[in-house]
Design a protein around this motif. Sequence first.
Motif, mmCIF file in Angstrom:
data_model
loop_
_atom_site.group_PDB
_atom_site.id
_atom_site.type_symbol
_atom_site.label_atom_id
_atom_site.label_comp_id
_atom_site.label_asym_id
_atom_site.label_seq_id
_atom_site.Cartn_x
_atom_site.Cartn_y
_atom_site.Cartn_z
ATOM 1 N N LEU A 1 16.424 61.065 -28.152
ATOM 2 C CA LEU A 1 16.623 62.244 -27.296
ATOM 3 C C LEU A 1 15.327 62.636 -26.597
ATOM 4 O O LEU A 1 15.328 62.955 -25.386
ATOM 5 C CB LEU A 1 17.131 63.414 -28.144
ATOM 6 C CG LEU A 1 18.577 63.354 -28.643
ATOM 7 C CD1 LEU A 1 18.852 64.532 -29.569
ATOM 8 C CD2 LEU A 1 19.555 63.370 -27.475
ATOM 9 N N ILE A 2 14.229 62.624 -27.332
ATOM 10 C CA ILE A 2 12.933 62.983 -26.738
ATOM 11 C C ILE A 2 12.547 61.989 -25.646
ATOM 12 O O ILE A 2 12.045 62.377 -24.575
ATOM 13 C CB ILE A 2 11.853 63.038 -27.843
ATOM 14 C CG1 ILE A 2 12.148 64.181 -28.809
ATOM 15 C CG2 ILE A 2 10.467 63.198 -27.236
ATOM 16 C CD1 ILE A 2 11.219 64.216 -30.007
ATOM 17 N N LYS A 3 12.775 60.714 -25.885
ATOM 18 C CA LYS A 3 12.434 59.685 -24.903
ATOM 19 C C LYS A 3 13.234 59.869 -23.621
ATOM 20 O O LYS A 3 12.685 59.750 -22.508
ATOM 21 C CB LYS A 3 12.702 58.298 -25.510
ATOM 22 C CG LYS A 3 12.254 57.135 -24.635
ATOM 23 C CD LYS A 3 10.745 57.113 -24.474
ATOM 24 C CE LYS A 3 10.297 55.886 -23.690
ATOM 25 N NZ LYS A 3 8.836 55.907 -23.408
ATOM 26 N N ARG A 4 14.505 60.172 -23.738
ATOM 27 C CA ARG A 4 15.334 60.401 -22.544
ATOM 28 C C ARG A 4 14.844 61.621 -21.768
ATOM 29 O O ARG A 4 14.810 61.609 -20.539
ATOM 30 C CB ARG A 4 16.796 60.604 -22.948
ATOM 31 C CG ARG A 4 17.522 59.309 -23.311
ATOM 32 C CD ARG A 4 18.908 59.596 -23.859
ATOM 33 N NE ARG A 4 19.588 58.351 -24.207
ATOM 34 C CZ ARG A 4 20.566 57.801 -23.503
ATOM 35 N NH1 ARG A 4 20.986 58.401 -22.400
ATOM 36 N NH2 ARG A 4 21.136 56.677 -23.878
ATOM 37 N N ARG A 5 14.467 62.663 -22.490
ATOM 38 C CA ARG A 5 13.977 63.858 -21.801
ATOM 39 C C ARG A 5 12.648 63.581 -21.099
ATOM 40 O O ARG A 5 12.463 63.959 -19.924
ATOM 41 C CB ARG A 5 13.798 64.993 -22.806
ATOM 42 C CG ARG A 5 13.315 66.290 -22.183
ATOM 43 C CD ARG A 5 12.767 67.220 -23.239
ATOM 44 N NE ARG A 5 11.606 66.636 -23.922
ATOM 45 C CZ ARG A 5 10.985 67.206 -24.950
ATOM 46 N NH1 ARG A 5 11.419 68.355 -25.435
ATOM 47 N NH2 ARG A 5 9.937 66.616 -25.504
#
Length: 664
Positions: free
Chosen positions: A447-451
Amino acid sequence: MASHAGATGSSSNEDDDILPPPPGTPKRKKGKRKAKYRKEWEKDFKWIDSVREDEFKANCNVCRRQFSVSHGGLTDVRQHASGEAHKKNETQRRSQGALTQFLIRPATPEANMVTAAEVAHVYHTVKHNLSYNSSDCQFKLTAQTLPDSSIAKKMSCGRTKAEALVTDVLAPKAVEDVLTKLKGDGKPLQFSLQTDASNKGNRKMFPLAVQFFTPEEGIEKKLIDFVENPDESSQGIVDSIQCSLDKTGLALDNVSAFSADNANVNYGVHNSVFTKLKQSNSEILRGNCHAHIVHNTVKHALNELSVDVENIVLKVYGHFSISAKRRETLKEFCAFCDVDFQEILRHVTTRWLSLNPAINRLLENWTALKAYFISLGEECPRHLRALLRLPEDAAGVEEEEADLAEVYLLFCSNVLTLFEEVVKKLERDATTSADLYAIMDSFLQRLIKRRDDKFYGYLTRRKLQLLSPHDANRVRQEFTAFLDTAIGYVRKWFNFSDDNWHFHVQPLCLTSGKISYDDMEKIIEKLHLVDRLNLSMDELYDECVTANGVLGHLKGRQDWPSKGTAEKWVEVLRGRAADLPNILAVVSFVLSIPSSTGYVERVFSFMKNKWTDVRNKCSVALIKSELIVTLNYEKSCSQFYTEAVVDTQLLAAARDQKKYKWKK
């Protein structure tokens, strides 16, 4: 105002200060307390037993009916015994006793085969959700079609006998097999308790399941009770759990964790089921459902989007589900737009995996759906027109254009795939508590990588380019807010720090191909297992050396990386459990803790298949027995017959007349 005598210290009667009732008022009778059934009555009256659903009634096994004891208690029992009907029934039972003993089937090899065939056929009926009447019909048909078979001619099993075999033979044996494993040879296994609640009409049902680990079978999940409990308070649930444990002879001291959904009644801070269980077992761990956390993350994150995607799915399905004509019209639009028609899927808000497939199905039909709703003109429902952001006419429907609703649907289709993968991993039978931290940490990092990369999906990016710069920036901000909310919610409800015991048990996954003494020491200290499991830390060191030697040979096998955590430990401990008692104790404890409540939720799916409207007169005891047989036995029908025909104890119980309650 009159004062109470107890408060003033006066010895005068309290009734002296109360005004007398007006003349003509009828005298009120003093209420009488109802009498409850007492277990000790059964010593003098062998023919009665309690009624589980009503503590003010007794059941007469001679007359095969219930009668009230609320008025006179023991006097009511004696009065029933002196009745003419009871005496007549008791006389008939005595006269039939000798005949029953004469007609009882002897334990010959042929009789054993007949009994085993009957029991296996009942097992087949329960496993495949067949009716008992159809089973009886099949027995009679088999006897006619196979007249040369001595076994087929002697088989008989009507509805009453089939139900008795399920409730008094198969289900008790299934539970007893589980209890035998849990109680062990003087050293009981650690196990977790799992429960949940669901409605059957206006009745509240609670299953009680256990999870434990054995070196022979790995992780086992079994159902031990299924009760109706209208009291949904924390104390009511705890009392129900304690009653089930007392009935099965299991001790709360051997419970490793309590697993249930994340409701406040289960895991509230001050007055919950978990806090009350900790009063009896201070070391019990929290085994809450992490799939529930992922589901709630989606619900909270969707609130950041200005387009209500979930409502679109519900409204579109509702529009077509009530009309066959609308469905046929949509099929015509699909043919006109050169789109393969796909059925619109239903989304259930409480189902964790139904939203993403429903969104994908809308996207598959999107061009035709959009054209259909535009063609309705003023007849198009206002809420659907607003949700889908439809233009006023059909001009340019097939052209490449900016479609705001489609952009949001594409984003949700892309990002919800990630959530769907995590839920499926958590609910797999192979997932253990040792795998849990790595799954949740990987989910958070993705999730952090996508954001950080501002990646919202390839098709979403293409559609964003068709929007105006102002609209595109606003949509991107909402997508980023979605991911921010999801990240914050996951961090709030799952502890990613080193204090989380899930972090320390990760070495048990054996991903490195070895297990060190230091890792085992940290696990034991974090979970306070030295005294609880009576571990010898000095012997544990030698056991780790032995286990690493075994792992050195096993990790070279081609199928080793594909095995789950429990399967790997079964390979390590197979034939060596006696040489690795301390490792076995620690592994059994950790792997007894579930990662989700998927098992008890599946119990309700089986319940709905068995307790249908056609079988609405089934008792709770019968449904409970059928669920226990279905879930606890994993054998095929032919395998069950092969084992039953040599199980003398099972065959004796199946022939015993005690399975009929009125013949006790």
